[in-house]
Scaffold this active site. Structure first.
Site, short mmCIF file in Angstrom:
data_model
loop_
_atom_site.label_atom_id
_atom_site.label_comp_id
_atom_site.label_asym_id
_atom_site.label_seq_id
_atom_site.Cartn_x
_atom_site.Cartn_y
_atom_site.Cartn_z
N SER A 19 -66.35 -9.43 0.28
CA SER A 19 -66.92 -9.04 1.57
C SER A 19 -68.26 -9.74 1.75
CB SER A 19 -67.15 -7.52 1.59
OG SER A 19 -67.86 -7.13 2.75
N TYR A 32 -70.44 0.40 -2.11
CA TYR A 32 -69.51 -0.66 -1.67
C TYR A 32 -70.08 -2.02 -2.05
CZ TYR A 32 -66.37 -3.23 1.53
OH TYR A 32 -65.44 -4.08 2.06
P1 NAP Z 1 -57.42 -1.33 5.37
O1 NAP Z 1 -56.76 -1.62 6.64
O2 NAP Z 1 -58.09 -0.03 5.14
O3 NAP Z 1 -56.36 -1.61 4.20
C1 NAP Z 1 -56.69 -1.39 2.85
C2 NAP Z 1 -55.47 -1.72 2.01
O4 NAP Z 1 -55.79 -1.45 0.64
C3 NAP Z 1 -54.29 -0.85 2.38
O5 NAP Z 1 -53.09 -1.56 2.23
C4 NAP Z 1 -54.38 0.27 1.35
O6 NAP Z 1 -53.08 0.79 1.15
C5 NAP Z 1 -54.87 -0.49 0.12
N1 NAP Z 1 -55.52 0.39 -0.84
C6 NAP Z 1 -56.61 1.17 -0.62
N2 NAP Z 1 -56.88 1.87 -1.72
C7 NAP Z 1 -55.94 1.54 -2.64
C8 NAP Z 1 -55.68 1.93 -3.97
N3 NAP Z 1 -56.44 2.85 -4.61
N4 NAP Z 1 -54.62 1.38 -4.62
C9 NAP Z 1 -53.83 0.47 -4.00
N5 NAP Z 1 -54.03 0.06 -2.74
C10 NAP Z 1 -55.07 0.59 -2.08
O7 NAP Z 1 -58.57 -2.41 5.07
P2 NAP Z 1 -58.61 -3.98 5.22
O8 NAP Z 1 -59.66 -4.28 6.21
O9 NAP Z 1 -57.26 -4.55 5.38
O10 NAP Z 1 -59.22 -4.34 3.79
C11 NAP Z 1 -58.63 -5.23 2.87
C12 NAP Z 1 -59.73 -5.80 1.97
O11 NAP Z 1 -60.67 -6.53 2.76
C13 NAP Z 1 -60.55 -4.73 1.23
O12 NAP Z 1 -60.78 -5.14 -0.08
C14 NAP Z 1 -61.85 -4.68 2.01
O13 NAP Z 1 -62.93 -4.23 1.24
C15 NAP Z 1 -61.97 -6.13 2.44
N6 NAP Z 1 -62.83 -6.33 3.60
C16 NAP Z 1 -62.57 -5.68 4.76
C17 NAP Z 1 -63.42 -5.88 5.85
C18 NAP Z 1 -63.22 -5.17 7.17
O14 NAP Z 1 -64.18 -5.15 7.98
N7 NAP Z 1 -62.03 -4.64 7.46
C19 NAP Z 1 -64.52 -6.76 5.74
C20 NAP Z 1 -64.73 -7.41 4.53
C21 NAP Z 1 -63.88 -7.20 3.46
P3 NAP Z 1 -52.72 2.32 0.78
O15 NAP Z 1 -53.65 3.19 1.55
O16 NAP Z 1 -51.29 2.40 1.15
O17 NAP Z 1 -52.94 2.39 -0.69
#
Ligand code: NAP
Length: 234
Positions: free
Chosen positions: A139, A152
């Site tokens: 991130s 985080y």
């Molecule tokens: P999201 O829509 O909340 O999706 C998160 C994903 O991770 C879901 O598939 C969730 O699936 C899975 N997950 C969460 N906890 C888990 C666990 N304990 N074990 C296995 N799977 C788990 O978020 P996203 O935006 O797609 O985020 C994906 C990645 O990008 C993350 O690492 C996040 O930190 C990073 N990121 C996001 C942003 C943003 O603004 N969205 C910005 C920078 C970086 P289940 O709930 O089914 O387990």
């Protein structure tokens, strides 16, 4: 056959990346906790009818290293190789000292120890192949410590450091390691943001970044890619 493991594939960035990689001909091992979410993503990909693409879904919690090992073993047994790991599963939680020690542990377990378990399980296969690509989704909060986001940030700074060490260890062996550091991406996770969705990155931007890294010649190594939101830079 090209094979990718995508963690956090039940929604958001992971679901979008999985769909795009199937278009690119990757067979997929998809993991997240929600079996229902994974089944829906797999169903949608199958409906797109990409020739030769096979999909394995494996519900598991990324903080459970035994389950992660089983998932990777099952993948190698089914497909015989791993070309790409998208180390994407993660959670967000606001709070620095305001959160409990247990909450801090949870953030590190999911966002740092989880990706570590994946790397530990996948890298031996890539080493024996003499190639492979690892994309760690950290991130922008892994480069900048924002007020109110200490736990985080600690997990994502950790991921950036882990990624950089592995980049130096594995690149000479033919394994690419890149850590992506995006700003807000329009997914469930970004619902807490005050920024409008149309000023955020979208999951396709992350898919395109992965495609770009994979399109480079074997001579190129990209340690990190920071992707910011233009409207938030003023
Ligand atoms: P999201 O829509 O909340 O999706 C998160 C994903 O991770 C879901 O598939 C969730 O699936 C899975 N997950 C969460 N906890 C888990 C666990 N304990 N074990 C296995 N799977 C788990 O978020 P996203 O935006 O797609 O985020 C994906 C990645 O990008 C993350 O690492 C996040 O930190 C990073 N990121 C996001 C942003 C943003 O603004 N969205 C910005 C920078 C970086 P289940 O709930 O089914 O387990």
């Amino acid at each position: 056959m090209k094979v990718a493991i995508v963690t956090g594939a039940s929604r958001g960035i992971g679901a979008c990346v999985a769909q795009g990689l199937a278009e690119d001909g990757f067979s997929l091992a998809l993991t997240a906790r929600s079996k229902e979410g994974l089944d829906q993503v797999a169903k949608k990909i199958k409906e797109s009818n990409h020739k030769g693409v096979q999909i394995l879904t494996f519900p598991c919690d990324v903080s459970d290293s035994k389950a992660v090992n089983q998932m990777v073993e099952t993948t190698v047994k089914k497909f015989g190789r791993i070309d790409l790991l998208v180390n994407n599963a993660g959670m967000s939680k606001t709070g620095t000292l305001a959160i409990s020690t247990d909450e801090f542990d949870e953030v590190l377990s999911v966002n740092l120890k989880g990706p570590f378990a994946l790397l530990k399980a996948v890298v031996p296969t890539m080493k024996s192949q003499g190639d492979g690509t690892i994309i760690n989704i950290a991130s922008r909060a892994g480069k900048i410590g924002f007020a109110g986001w200490g736990a985080y940030a600690a997990s994502k700074f950790g991921m950036v450091g882990l990624g950089e060490s592995l980049y130096r260890e594995l690149s000479p062996m033919g394994i690419r390691v890149t850590t992506l550091c995006p700003s807000w991406v329009d997914t469930d996770m970004a619902k807490v943001s005050t920024f409008p969705a149309n000023q955020m990155l979208n999951p396709e931007d992350i898919l395109k970044s992965i495609r770009y890294i994979m399109s480079l010649s074997p001579a190129a190594a990209v340690k990190e890619l920071m992707i910011e939101c233009r409207a938030h830079l003023a």
